[in-house]
Scaffold this motif. Sequence first.
Motif, PDB file in Angstrom:
ATOM      1  N   ARG A  88      -1.076  -9.165  -2.180  1.00 54.42           N
ATOM      2  CA  ARG A  88      -2.336  -9.326  -3.155  1.00 54.42           C
ATOM      3  C   ARG A  88      -2.143 -10.480  -3.950  1.00 54.42           C
ATOM      4  O   ARG A  88      -2.972 -11.354  -3.839  1.00 54.42           O
ATOM      5  N   GLU A 119      -7.796  -2.563  -1.727  1.00 52.98           N
ATOM      6  CA  GLU A 119      -8.242  -3.764  -2.709  1.00 52.98           C
ATOM      7  C   GLU A 119      -8.030  -4.866  -2.021  1.00 52.98           C
ATOM      8  O   GLU A 119      -8.711  -6.002  -2.528  1.00 52.98           O
ATOM      9  N   MET A 123     -11.183  -7.805  -1.600  1.00 49.99           N
ATOM     10  CA  MET A 123     -10.906  -9.142  -1.930  1.00 49.99           C
ATOM     11  C   MET A 123     -11.380 -10.145  -0.635  1.00 49.99           C
ATOM     12  O   MET A 123     -12.296 -11.017  -0.995  1.00 49.99           O
ATOM     13  N   SER A 126     -15.259  -9.642  -0.208  1.00 51.62           N
ATOM     14  CA  SER A 126     -16.163 -10.345  -1.174  1.00 51.62           C
ATOM     15  C   SER A 126     -16.098 -11.942  -0.957  1.00 51.62           C
ATOM     16  O   SER A 126     -16.834 -12.675  -1.629  1.00 51.62           O
ATOM     17  N   VAL A 169     -17.582  -0.642  -0.785  1.00 50.57           N
ATOM     18  CA  VAL A 169     -17.743  -1.913  -1.291  1.00 50.57           C
ATOM     19  C   VAL A 169     -17.447  -2.765  -0.027  1.00 50.57           C
ATOM     20  O   VAL A 169     -17.918  -3.847   0.065  1.00 50.57           O
TER      21      VAL A 169
END
Lengths: 501, 337
Positions: A88, A119, A123, A126, A169
Amino acid sequence: MKIRIYQCIGLWLFTIMGQLVSSAQVNPELEGGRLSHMDTIERAYEDLKSDSVDTRVGAIILLSKYNDPDAVSGVISGLVDGHVRVRRAALVSMVEKQGVISPQAIEPVLRMIDDEDAEIRRMVSSSLGMFLNLWNNYFSGNAFGGSRKNLPMDIQQKMVSVFLDEDVVVRRNMVSYFFQLNIQMPDYVLERLLTDVDDRVRLESLRLAYRISNIDTVVKMSDTLKVDSYQAIRIMFAHILGSFSGNASREILEEMLEDKDPEVAVEAELALFRQEPTLAEARRLLNYLVSNRFNQEQGESYIETIAYLRTGSLELLQQVLASDNTEYRLAALRRFTQEALLGGNEELLLKLANDSSNRIRSQVINLFRMRREEVSFDLVDGLVLAKYSDVRESSVMLTRSLEKEDAELLLLDFLIDEEAAIRVLALNELKVSEYEDLSKILRLSLKDADFQVQRQAVLLLINLNDPRELEYLITVYNEEPRSRLGSAIKSLMSRKAGVNL
Amino acid sequence: MISYKRLIYLFCVFGFWTATCFAVVETSDDVEPIAMPGKELPYLKVVQMVQGDVMRRQYADALPSLLQEVRTKTTLNVDPFPIYIESFEDEVIFKHPVIYVNFADRQDWSLSAKEISNLKAFIERGGFLFVDAGINASFLRGNQSAQSHSFADWSVTPDLAEAFKNVFPDKRFEPLQRSDPFFKSFYAGLPDASVLQEAIREFITNEKWPQGTFSTMVLRHDDRVAVMAMPIVAMGWGKSEFGQWTTRIGFRVREGAEGLSERLSEAAYAGESYEATREDGREDIIYCETPGMPAWVSEPDGDWRVFRYYHSQEISDYAHTFYTRLGVNLFVYTFSQ
């Protein structure tokens, strides 16, 4: 002697010490007792080998602050670390760098699209727009050879699988960036997306299916799409069916006429009309437009369709132009760019030229320009008195396509316009037209209330190359040499006629 | 052939032109009215000060978008289109209670004698002045970054402080307490932060904008807030005619990790270091590797943390929502205090 030797040694030591001190002061990388850039990066590299996750995270974060290639390589290495927190941290660092990522860094980032951590997948998905733009910039080929490089096959396969990600998402992001990915979408993936639990994913997937012309899959899914709980999807479904003729889509649309939502039913009705437009149906649906039963998009779609009717479109479009909806008037007006000037309906044209919307007015003006040869004397005569100066100003040039005498009559009218810019234009056009009494008009214009008109008149009088006019200008100058007009005459006579006053 | 009838007509009108000098003002009824159901003609106006060319003002669509939002979301019957003035010498300021100015829309903040007396009178008569980007951390001063970095410093930019010393010599800007009703005047708290990544949610809700508050400096007159300054907020207000945000905003987040403090304390940096004031008056020291872009910070309690920059659509939308809510609070507060 001994003392002298000690003195020399002392002096030598003092000099050496001085040199050591001054060399420490000039090293910019050791300012404030800090490490040099190289040492900082080396220490961070050591930390990257640590068993402690926190230490590795810290190292990645620190390295991300430097643009040295070694530092960037260190950050890239973190993208494949075994611990999610390190990955991350490395990914955030890459996104943080935005447009300055090296081409080598893009592939490892894109490979994280199916990371086990949601997550990270969020990331990457997106930021797909940014990374794919960089990819295309680096590998788009050029005029001297080379060709566009597609994403490596393993990345393409990962991308396809992530369209069905468990995280909503991620799925939304993937559908949004589909066209930038330049990959094929298998039918089974599209079918799954069209039945997704998320409204936005279903809606965007339907739009996507339409854009890639996968009508077969859309029709195949009709049983679910026509009763979808989300109204926008049913409306879009009906709209898509209206773009393709065929018995299958017609039957579905006829069923959708019974939809409990009036907006959906109207869309189905409109779609059937778009499939086979007839004058009778167009006249019937005109009432929908007038009575606001169409929403804005439906109304514009209707207007677009009636323009393609073989007969009667002119009559219908003229009725739309009388609508109080600016967007409808504009849409109807645009339909006329390939048509004659509204069948010569000058009254309507003048009404549109005086429309309160400047978008309508500029569309009308463009229409006049494009169809200049069809513009009549009566029409321009009406435009002389147009309410808005932008229309009157543009109309001055329309006189060029009229008979000389007609044009001159109208130009004389423009010459008394309240806008000085229009009067200047009219003077110029009278000069182009070689108007018989131009000198009289120009002499009169020297008394215009506006200085720009006066100045243009002086210029045109000089350009007549007539000694009598130059003489006249000198007389005017001598009456009031210090006036603004006098100054203009003096300046222009000197520059244009070589006469110094 | 010439038509003498026309020519005579022309001569007559020429006579009229020469005898009368007049100006025709084109009415602006070609501008389509914005649909504002249920409200009368707007009567609350905001004055915006722009020195120089109004068309080149900072974030041109920001204030009209925000005022439209105020008009839509609240009972305030505010006009979305501000009245522009070039300086505080313009006496139009006495007709309206609120002035908005972006600090960068005025190049020189030394006030003329008339501006000083006008501003004093404006404030004494109940007026309110908001200075956007009136808080500028030292690393942002003198460059365009001040318009795109909303850094939570707790002191007004020195030029502004100096200017107001001339208006009210005995008054100083002071921090606005986070418990002040201003922060709850219409919206209270933060927008739902669940859309944000876990890594930044905690920082946003606990440190950056706790309970929807923001670094704000105020100058009081008669116990009321008369002048307010914030780091740039207009960057989060502007919307296009299609209703989309016109800017993209990222988050700057302070992050730490085990052992990182020690590494940062000795790490090399190529840029400069600056001081920034915290809410409690203590100082942070900011270090830059790239000019104008804070890389890490030494905090007064001895911690060192890194600034991380996050970008995503969700972050940008969230920031816009917050800044707009803050802006709505601003106008509800000023028009109702």
